[in-house]
Design an enzyme around this catalytic site. Structure first.
Site, PDB file in Angstrom:
ATOM      1  N   GLU A 119      25.510 -33.890   1.226  1.00 12.94           N
ATOM      2  CA  GLU A 119      25.516 -35.210   1.353  1.00 12.94           C
ATOM      3  C   GLU A 119      25.564 -35.758  -0.215  1.00 12.94           C
ATOM      4  OE1 GLU A 119      21.507 -36.406   2.805  1.00 12.94           O
ATOM      5  OE2 GLU A 119      22.299 -35.185   4.426  1.00 12.94           O
ATOM      6  N   LYS A 121      24.228 -36.469  -4.260  1.00 15.65           N
ATOM      7  CA  LYS A 121      22.613 -36.059  -4.280  1.00 15.65           C
ATOM      8  C   LYS A 121      22.553 -37.354  -5.185  1.00 15.65           C
ATOM      9  CE  LYS A 121      18.806 -33.521  -6.501  1.00 15.65           C
ATOM     10  NZ  LYS A 121      18.233 -34.390  -7.144  1.00 15.65           N
ATOM     11  N   ASP A 123      21.574 -40.986  -7.179  1.00 12.51           N
ATOM     12  CA  ASP A 123      20.085 -40.756  -8.445  1.00 12.51           C
ATOM     13  C   ASP A 123      19.660 -42.296  -8.241  1.00 12.51           C
ATOM     14  OD1 ASP A 123      19.845 -40.285 -10.843  1.00 12.51           O
ATOM     15  OD2 ASP A 123      21.342 -40.593 -11.808  1.00 12.51           O
ATOM     16  N   TYR A 231      18.013 -40.377   3.589  1.00 13.03           N
ATOM     17  CA  TYR A 231      18.108 -39.331   4.060  1.00 13.03           C
ATOM     18  C   TYR A 231      17.619 -38.178   4.912  1.00 13.03           C
ATOM     19  CZ  TYR A 231      15.555 -39.022  -0.160  1.00 13.03           C
ATOM     20  OH  TYR A 231      15.240 -39.110  -1.506  1.00 13.03           O
ATOM     21  N   LYS A 320      23.909 -29.449  -8.868  1.00  5.52           N
ATOM     22  CA  LYS A 320      23.486 -31.115  -9.728  1.00  5.52           C
ATOM     23  C   LYS A 320      25.379 -30.938 -10.825  1.00  5.52           C
ATOM     24  CE  LYS A 320      19.925 -32.663 -10.393  1.00  5.52           C
ATOM     25  NZ  LYS A 320      19.033 -32.305 -11.700  1.00  5.52           N
ATOM     26  N   CYS A 414       6.981 -30.091 -45.166  1.00  6.43           N
ATOM     27  CA  CYS A 414       6.561 -31.016 -43.887  1.00  6.43           C
ATOM     28  C   CYS A 414       7.368 -32.525 -44.627  1.00  6.43           C
ATOM     29  CB  CYS A 414       5.701 -31.101 -43.875  1.00  6.43           C
ATOM     30  SG  CYS A 414       5.267 -32.389 -42.234  1.00  6.43           S
ATOM     31  N   CYS A 417       4.132 -34.788 -44.157  1.00  3.39           N
ATOM     32  CA  CYS A 417       3.019 -34.634 -44.750  1.00  3.39           C
ATOM     33  C   CYS A 417       2.594 -33.579 -46.549  1.00  3.39           C
ATOM     34  CB  CYS A 417       1.803 -33.958 -44.226  1.00  3.39           C
ATOM     35  SG  CYS A 417       1.519 -31.987 -43.943  1.00  3.39           S
ATOM     36  N   CYS A 438      -1.642 -33.164 -40.839  1.00  2.00           N
ATOM     37  CA  CYS A 438      -0.616 -34.299 -40.813  1.00  2.00           C
ATOM     38  C   CYS A 438      -0.853 -35.348 -39.288  1.00  2.00           C
ATOM     39  CB  CYS A 438       0.858 -32.815 -40.641  1.00  2.00           C
ATOM     40  SG  CYS A 438       1.801 -34.021 -40.226  1.00  2.00           S
TER      41      CYS A 438
END
Ligand code: IVH
Length: 683
Positions: A119, A121, A123, A231, A320, A414, A417, A438
């Site tokens: 079948e 799949k 979505d 299904y 998939k 960073c 920060c 941070c």
């Protein structure tokens, strides 16, 4: 004409109209072959509406006019699924599909060719539909598979869902599973309208379907172009089960459920490959979105023999389609700082449409990946996106590299920060060393703390948290419970009502569980499942906080790495203070009951009654005892589960009265196949 005969005529016309509207619905949704135009259908519907308006006492819930939605709900209630709603394992390659079949053959101890029902799949969103005596009584979302949300009123507005089953030989109870989706054309029309009216557009059909089903106001759902394909079967009572899954689908179709026409019975893995190829080619032409195909062992007796592992059946697998890829220009790279300080390089892209959405940012994961792929700013890159996963830069198109490109360098400080960025030997991630100094880390820590699987503070979204931290109104999670109405109402896009909602949600979140609390702390590598194992093992927070590395490693799925992170977390004075403040503010949870790790059904009291076909009762009893269960002869308030075989009598009646969980033979076999999941479900 007398009054009575006038009324009789009205009743006859109503019946005819309802019947013909239902028939046209069926031709449209079930057979995909409409027999009249939309305008003609609307005309019939309007005629029925007019008559019903004049005779409101003749309206019945199953009338086709009753699909326009009801009054808005304050919230959805929860429904426990009678049979858990499972998910599917995935095969990512042909090899994995081959391995799947080999596993089946060895479990079934047979080399025979297996027939599969193949079948698409779909979505969309999984839902369950419950029918009693042929009438649609309850519809629910999948939720966590065990408990979902009651969206009956919304589902009733989908013309594709029969409110009443067709045919003679109908089941007394029936639960059907299917996928609600928005066809591509309906999605395009909806977005076109939204755009014209200056409203928000949906990113893809799946999100549009989800957003439409999650409306508390079913009148809104009624305006959305939603459809469904069924299904699977959840429950069937009063009608014999066919021998195969494909026959089951045909039976469901005869009762009025829309079933996808692309289904096909195929032989062996070779047949599966062919089907996959064919559907992949056909995918762009299909009027709805699919993200792969599903193969299910067709014979139901084989399905039963194969059973389940964890939350997925052994007898089915999804394959998939590969993620969609497109190329675009990489304009710049910025570094995002996460909850644990990890710096993620994020590519800013020339926007492209890929995998159903427009993408302008894509992750580059970490600096090792940047190096491995050899990406530079200015490059032409391939971007990949599948389903709901974050889009990523897959590779560089070196042949199309322009003359001027710029190297991507890890910043020394960073970007948020300014603390030093450090790289730990052997770790892919570079981290900001600012810790809770941070703001980026603090924001992410708070977002995690209030997230659905943690303390679940509804309405306290990312934007609010960012404002609160940026304006220095809160510093960390321990300040959340000191927030007041004025502070909240003064923020952007907030008013007194929304402030009150957030405060109510915060108050509600104080009553939690130890597992959620541990997860909410955001200890590195401690996800939801590990938090649950830690809670079940230590049962109290102080015990966990004092645990040694050795003690920690006795817990399921805790190895040396996790143990070190847990110890390091609780060793920090700052963290201990935050916990103390949270507890003082009123965060609490019920005591965790002892669970024996070794015996999954420990403490659960069973009674067995009626005739079982696949095992003798005595054998069933022995099996349960071996799993740690108590098996007693009489049903009482203390009984947790009744296993009811065929011709169960007074015990079944008593169990129903006492609202005790009842399993039929198939559910009992599913339990034996996976006792741990049943055990944890009952706890
Ligand atoms: S069968 C016991 N069939 O995929 C198996 N699921 O990954 C239950 N889905 O939650 C699912 N199309 O939402 C099945 N033809 C199909 C499907 C399908 C889409 C979705 C469904 C499920 C998810 C599992």
């Amino acid at each position: 004409m007398t009054k009575e005969s006038q009324l009789e005529q009205v009743i006859v016309e109503i019946d005819q109209l309802r019947h013909s509207l239902e028939e046209h619905n069926r031709h449209y949704y079930v057979f995909d072959a409409p027999q009249i135009s939309d305008a003609e259908y609307d005309q019939l519907l309007r005629r029925l509406q007019d008559i019903e308006k004049a005779h409101p006492n003749l309206i019945i819930p199953e009338s086709p006019t009753q699909r326009v939605g009801a009054a808005p709900l304050p919230s959805f209630s929860q429904v426990e699924h009678q049979v858990p709603m499972l998910s599917l394992n995935n095969a990512f390659s042909q090899d994995e599909l081959l391995e799947f079949e080999q596993r089946l053959q060895s479990r079934l101890d047979s080399e025979a060719l297996i027939s599969y029902c193949a079948e698409p799949k779909l979505d969309g969103l999984a839902v369950s539909l419950l029918y009693e005596e042929g009438r649609f009584v309850c519809g629910a979302t999948r939720g966590d598979g065990r408990v979902g949300e009651d969206i009956t009123l919304n589902l009733r507005t989908l013309a594709a869902i029969p409110l009443k089953l067709q045919g003679e030989d109908l089941p007394s109870r029936l639960e059907v599973r299917g996928e609600v989706f928005m066809p591509k054309a309906g999605f395009a029309a909806l977005n076109k309208k939204a755009l014209a009216e200056g409203e928000k557009v949906f990113v893809n059909p799946r999100n549009a379907a989800a957003g439409s089903l999650r409306q508390l106001d079913s009148a809104i759902t009624a305006t959305r172009p939603l459809s469904i394909y069924c299904y699977a079967l959840g429950l069937l009572e009063g009608v014999a089960l066919p021998e195969t899954h494909s026959e089951t689908l045909t039976l469901l179709q005869s009762w009025g459920f829309p079933i996808c026409d692309e289904r096909q019975v195929v032989q062996g893995v070779a047949g599966c490959f062919e089907y996959y190829q064919r559907l992949a080619e056909k995918r762009p032409e299909l009027p709805y979105e699919i993200d792969g195909v599903v193969f299910k062992v067709d014979r139901l007796d084989l399905q039963q023999a194969l059973g389940f592992v964890a939350r997925a059946p052994r007898w089915a697998i999804a394959q998939k389609f590969p993620a969609e890829e497109v190329s675009t220009d990489l304009l710049d790279v910025e570094f995002q700082v996460g909850r644990t300080g990890a710096l993620t390089p994020v590519a800013r892209l020339q926007p492209v449409f890929v995998g159903g959405v427009t993408v302008s940012n894509a992750t580059l994961h970490n600096m090792d990946e940047v190096q491995r792929k050899g990406v530079r700013i200015g490059d032409r890159v391939v971007v990949r996106r599948a389903g709901d996963v974050i889009p990523e830069v897959a590779r560089v198109l070196l042949k199309q590299r322009p003359e001027q490109t710029v190297e991507i360098v890890l910043p020394e400080c960073c970007p948020i920060c300014n603390s030093k960025v450090v790289r730990v030997e052997g770790e892919a991630a570079a981290r900001c060393s600012g810790g809770l100094f941070c703001p980026a880390q603090r924001k992410e820590a708070i977002k995690h703390f209030v997230s659905r699987k943690a303390l679940d503070v509804e309405g306290l979204g990312s934007k609010l948290i960012e404002q609160l931290v940026d304006r220095d109104l809160i510093h960390g999670v321990d300040d959340l419970y000191c927030l007041d109405r004025n502070t909240l109402a003064g923020l952007e896009r907030m008013a007194e009502k929304s402030a009150d909602n957030v405060l109510a949600a915060l108050q509600k979140s104080q009553q939690t569980t130890l597992a959620r609390f541990i997860y909410a702390l955001g200890i590195r590598e401690v996800g939801e499942a590990t938090a649950r194992s830690l809670a079940n093992h230590f049962r109290a927070l102080p015990a966990l906080m004092q645990a040694s590395e050795e003690q920690l490693q006795q817990v399921d799925d805790v190895g040396p790495v996790v143990a070190t992170f847990v110890i390091a977390f609780f060793a920090q004075e700052n963290n201990r203070q935050i916990i103390e403040k949270l507890l003082a503010a009123g965060v609490h949870w019920p005591e965790v009951e002892k669970v024996a790790a070794d015996l999954p059904l420990k403490g659960i009291r069973f009674v067995i009654t009626g005739t079982l076909h696949s095992v003798a009762r005595a054998e069933a009893r022995l099996k349960l005892l071996a799993l740690g269960a108590n098996v007693v002869a009489t049903v009482s308030k203390k009984t947790n589960v009744l296993i009811a075989g065929e011709k169960a009598g007074s015990k079944l009646a008593k169990a129903k009265k006492l609202e005790i969980r009842i399993l039929d033979e198939a559910q009992f076999l599913a339990l034996l196949a996976n006792p741990s999941s049943f055990g944890s479900e009952m706890k």
